[in-house]
Design a protein around this motif. Structure first.
Motif, PDB file in Angstrom:
ATOM      1  N   VAL A 191       0.614  57.139  15.127  1.00 38.07           N
ATOM      2  CA  VAL A 191       0.049  56.001  14.402  1.00 38.07           C
ATOM      3  C   VAL A 191      -0.651  55.086  15.395  1.00 38.07           C
ATOM      4  O   VAL A 191      -0.129  54.806  16.476  1.00 38.07           O
ATOM      5  N   THR A 192      -1.845  54.622  15.042  1.00 40.17           N
ATOM      6  CA  THR A 192      -2.538  53.638  15.860  1.00 40.17           C
ATOM      7  C   THR A 192      -3.516  52.846  14.995  1.00 40.17           C
ATOM      8  O   THR A 192      -3.955  53.325  13.951  1.00 40.17           O
ATOM      9  N   HIS A 193      -3.828  51.627  15.437  1.00 41.94           N
ATOM     10  CA  HIS A 193      -4.895  50.845  14.791  1.00 41.94           C
ATOM     11  C   HIS A 193      -6.129  50.834  15.688  1.00 41.94           C
ATOM     12  O   HIS A 193      -7.130  50.218  15.357  1.00 41.94           O
ATOM     13  N   ASP A 194      -6.031  51.531  16.852  1.00 42.47           N
ATOM     14  CA  ASP A 194      -7.085  51.522  17.865  1.00 42.47           C
ATOM     15  C   ASP A 194      -7.943  52.783  17.723  1.00 42.47           C
ATOM     16  O   ASP A 194      -7.492  53.890  18.014  1.00 42.47           O
ATOM     17  N   GLN A 195      -9.190  52.617  17.283  1.00 48.65           N
ATOM     18  CA  GLN A 195     -10.042  53.784  17.035  1.00 48.65           C
ATOM     19  C   GLN A 195     -10.316  54.568  18.321  1.00 48.65           C
ATOM     20  O   GLN A 195     -10.379  55.793  18.291  1.00 48.65           O
ATOM     21  N   ASP A 196     -10.466  53.885  19.457  1.00 42.76           N
ATOM     22  CA  ASP A 196     -10.729  54.590  20.714  1.00 42.76           C
ATOM     23  C   ASP A 196      -9.558  55.500  21.077  1.00 42.76           C
ATOM     24  O   ASP A 196      -9.736  56.627  21.531  1.00 42.76           O
ATOM     25  N   GLU A 197      -8.355  54.984  20.859  1.00 43.15           N
ATOM     26  CA  GLU A 197      -7.139  55.748  21.134  1.00 43.15           C
ATOM     27  C   GLU A 197      -7.069  56.992  20.249  1.00 43.15           C
ATOM     28  O   GLU A 197      -6.806  58.098  20.714  1.00 43.15           O
ATOM     29  N   ALA A 198      -7.334  56.804  18.959  1.00 43.11           N
ATOM     30  CA  ALA A 198      -7.290  57.927  18.014  1.00 43.11           C
ATOM     31  C   ALA A 198      -8.326  58.983  18.373  1.00 43.11           C
ATOM     32  O   ALA A 198      -8.038  60.184  18.388  1.00 43.11           O
ATOM     33  N   VAL A 235     -14.630  53.182  12.023  1.00 45.35           N
ATOM     34  CA  VAL A 235     -14.714  54.188  13.096  1.00 45.35           C
ATOM     35  C   VAL A 235     -16.094  54.073  13.738  1.00 45.35           C
ATOM     36  O   VAL A 235     -17.080  54.547  13.198  1.00 45.35           O
ATOM     37  N   GLY A 236     -16.161  53.427  14.885  1.00 46.16           N
ATOM     38  CA  GLY A 236     -17.434  53.306  15.590  1.00 46.16           C
ATOM     39  C   GLY A 236     -18.218  52.053  15.285  1.00 46.16           C
ATOM     40  O   GLY A 236     -19.335  51.876  15.772  1.00 46.16           O
ATOM     41  N   ASN A 237     -17.635  51.150  14.475  1.00 47.22           N
ATOM     42  CA  ASN A 237     -18.245  49.836  14.235  1.00 47.22           C
ATOM     43  C   ASN A 237     -19.704  49.911  13.781  1.00 47.22           C
ATOM     44  O   ASN A 237     -20.561  49.200  14.302  1.00 47.22           O
ATOM     45  N   ALA A 238     -19.997  50.789  12.842  1.00 47.90           N
ATOM     46  CA  ALA A 238     -21.367  50.861  12.323  1.00 47.90           C
ATOM     47  C   ALA A 238     -21.722  49.565  11.601  1.00 47.90           C
ATOM     48  O   ALA A 238     -20.863  48.902  11.026  1.00 47.90           O
ATOM     49  N   MET A 239     -23.013  49.197  11.673  1.00 52.90           N
ATOM     50  CA  MET A 239     -23.508  47.960  11.064  1.00 52.90           C
ATOM     51  C   MET A 239     -24.336  48.284   9.830  1.00 52.90           C
ATOM     52  O   MET A 239     -25.119  49.228   9.840  1.00 52.90           O
ATOM     53  N   ARG A 240     -24.172  47.469   8.802  1.00 51.17           N
ATOM     54  CA  ARG A 240     -24.932  47.664   7.570  1.00 51.17           C
ATOM     55  C   ARG A 240     -26.309  47.015   7.704  1.00 51.17           C
ATOM     56  O   ARG A 240     -26.438  45.876   8.168  1.00 51.17           O
ATOM     57  N   LEU A 241     -27.334  47.752   7.319  1.00 48.43           N
ATOM     58  CA  LEU A 241     -28.701  47.230   7.318  1.00 48.43           C
ATOM     59  C   LEU A 241     -29.056  46.819   5.888  1.00 48.43           C
ATOM     60  O   LEU A 241     -29.430  47.665   5.067  1.00 48.43           O
ATOM     61  N   ASP A 242     -28.886  45.553   5.592  1.00 49.29           N
ATOM     62  CA  ASP A 242     -29.197  45.070   4.242  1.00 49.29           C
ATOM     63  C   ASP A 242     -30.705  44.949   4.084  1.00 49.29           C
ATOM     64  O   ASP A 242     -31.362  44.224   4.839  1.00 49.29           O
ATOM     65  N   GLY A 243     -31.245  45.661   3.140  1.00 48.16           N
ATOM     66  CA  GLY A 243     -32.688  45.611   2.899  1.00 48.16           C
ATOM     67  C   GLY A 243     -33.010  46.186   1.535  1.00 48.16           C
ATOM     68  O   GLY A 243     -32.126  46.404   0.697  1.00 48.16           O
ATOM     69  N   ARG A 244     -34.277  46.478   1.305  1.00 54.33           N
ATOM     70  CA  ARG A 244     -34.725  47.030   0.019  1.00 54.33           C
ATOM     71  C   ARG A 244     -35.252  48.440   0.241  1.00 54.33           C
ATOM     72  O   ARG A 244     -36.205  48.653   1.005  1.00 54.33           O
ATOM     73  N   SER A 245     -34.585  49.393  -0.394  1.00 57.09           N
ATOM     74  CA  SER A 245     -35.008  50.790  -0.248  1.00 57.09           C
ATOM     75  C   SER A 245     -36.072  51.133  -1.273  1.00 57.09           C
ATOM     76  O   SER A 245     -35.916  50.811  -2.475  1.00 57.09           O
TER      77      SER A 245
END
Length: 344
Positions: A191-198, A235-245
């Motif tokens: 068990v871990t809360h640390d993504q790098d560790e996992a 997992v990997g701290n991805a960022m959301r790009l809010d825009g208009r598709s």
């Protein structure tokens, strides 16, 4: 040993649902991490596997073909390593490792043989006669592992095994733990809360949120192909790009990006390493922050989306705060996910 959990859940007497009905299979010799934020149910799941918690009616836990759902902890033959290690401070390393074997009333020569064996695997021979109180945090971790493995358990369970260590030790011991677990050739769940560790230790990661497993896969699969907004961000701290598709175009505050596919009804995510400073880039922004991290700079860029966009910038120098910059993001670096797939 193979582990199979079917419809496994835990509801406390006050009605709190700590674990929703969950399925999990762990193959023989596989190292699996239960990863998630505090309160997501990962420790509850580990304790159910160990036999320290009784699951709800209808749950089923199989060790190979043995149904152990109702079996008490002492009969499950699992090794456990807790955050605190729970070692006897004034007892020698050898005595700590041999304690469980002594409780099993094994013959003395067998105890000596097994203790010597794990001392060698864990590279603890020079410290065998030392008291636990005279060891470093990293050495204590190895003693805890050696003690758990000495009785030759069917499975090894670890609850946040690195959380008791200071930050400087964690990274080197994370790599050491990955090597040791593979040398044991034993099925292991931690068990871990640390993504790098996992990601560094596990063969497979089960990401948990709000009491159930939301995605399971190799570290690479989770990083490159998350199935939800929650997994992409966790997992990997991805960022959301809010825009208009519009078809295969994404219109942002700072310009227009090409998408890898039709973005209608999708949300778009990107990771910092794929946000590149590029004089010919289609996006325009302004440098808000510059942080030097040794191997790279972390840049905060405003004006492209409503929030600050982070870029991992590799080079001998970086733009200055206040500079106007052009930015590019390759279409195949963008992740398109269905809307409304935050943590459930």
């Amino acid at each position: 040993m193979t582990l199979r959990l079917t419809n496994t859940a835990k509801t406390y007497p006050d009605g709190t649902k700590a674990l929703l009905p969950s399925e999990l299979t762990v193959e023989k010799g596989e190292i699996v991490s239960l990863l998630g934020p505090s309160g997501c149910g990962k420790t509850t799941l580990l304790r159910i596997i160990a036999g320290l918690e009784t699951p709800d009616a209808g749950s089923k836990i199989l060790f190979d073909d043995d149904d152990v759902t109702s079996l008490p902890v002492e009969k499950r033959k699992v090794g456990m390593v807790f955050q605190s290690y729970a070692l006897f401070p004034n007892m020698s390393v050898r005595a700590n490792i041999g304690y469980g074997l002594k409780m099993q009333k094994l013959p003395k020569p067998e105890i000596e043989k097994r203790v010597t064996e794990v001392l060698e695997i864990c590279q603890l021979q020079p410290y065998a006669a030392r008291a636990i109180s005279a060891l470093s945090g990293g050495q204590r971790q190895r003693v805890a592992l050696a003690r758990a493995i000495a009785p030759r358990p069917r499975m090894l369970l670890l609850d946040e095994p690195l959380s008791a260590l200071d930050a400087n030790l964690r990274e080197s011991l994370r790599d050491e733990l990955a090597v040791l677990l593979r040398e044991f050739h034993i099925t292991a769940i931690f068990v871990t809360h640390d993504q790098d560790e996992a990601m560094a230790i596990a063969d497979r990661v089960a990401v948990m949120s709000h009491g159930h497993v939301v995605q399971s896969g190799t570290p690479e699969e989770l990083y490159r192909n998350p199935n939800s907004e929650f997994v992409a961000g966790f997992v990997g701290n991805a960022m959301r790009l809010d825009g208009r598709s519009e078809g295969e175009k994404l219109h942002l505050d700072g310009g227009v990006l090409d998408l890898p596919a039709d973005g209608t009804g999708q949300v778009v995510f990107v990771r910092a390493e794929d946000v590149q400073i590029d004089p010919d880039g289609p996006l325009s922004g302004k440098i808000e922050t510059v942080t030097f991290l040794g191997t790279h700079y972390r840049l905060g860029i405003s004006g492209i989306v409503s929030n600050v966009l982070t870029s991992t910038h590799v080079g001998l120098s970086a733009p200055k705060v206040g500079d106007s910059v052009k930015v590019s993001i390759k279409p195949d670096a963008l992740m398109l996910l269905p809307e409304g797939t935050e943590a459930e």
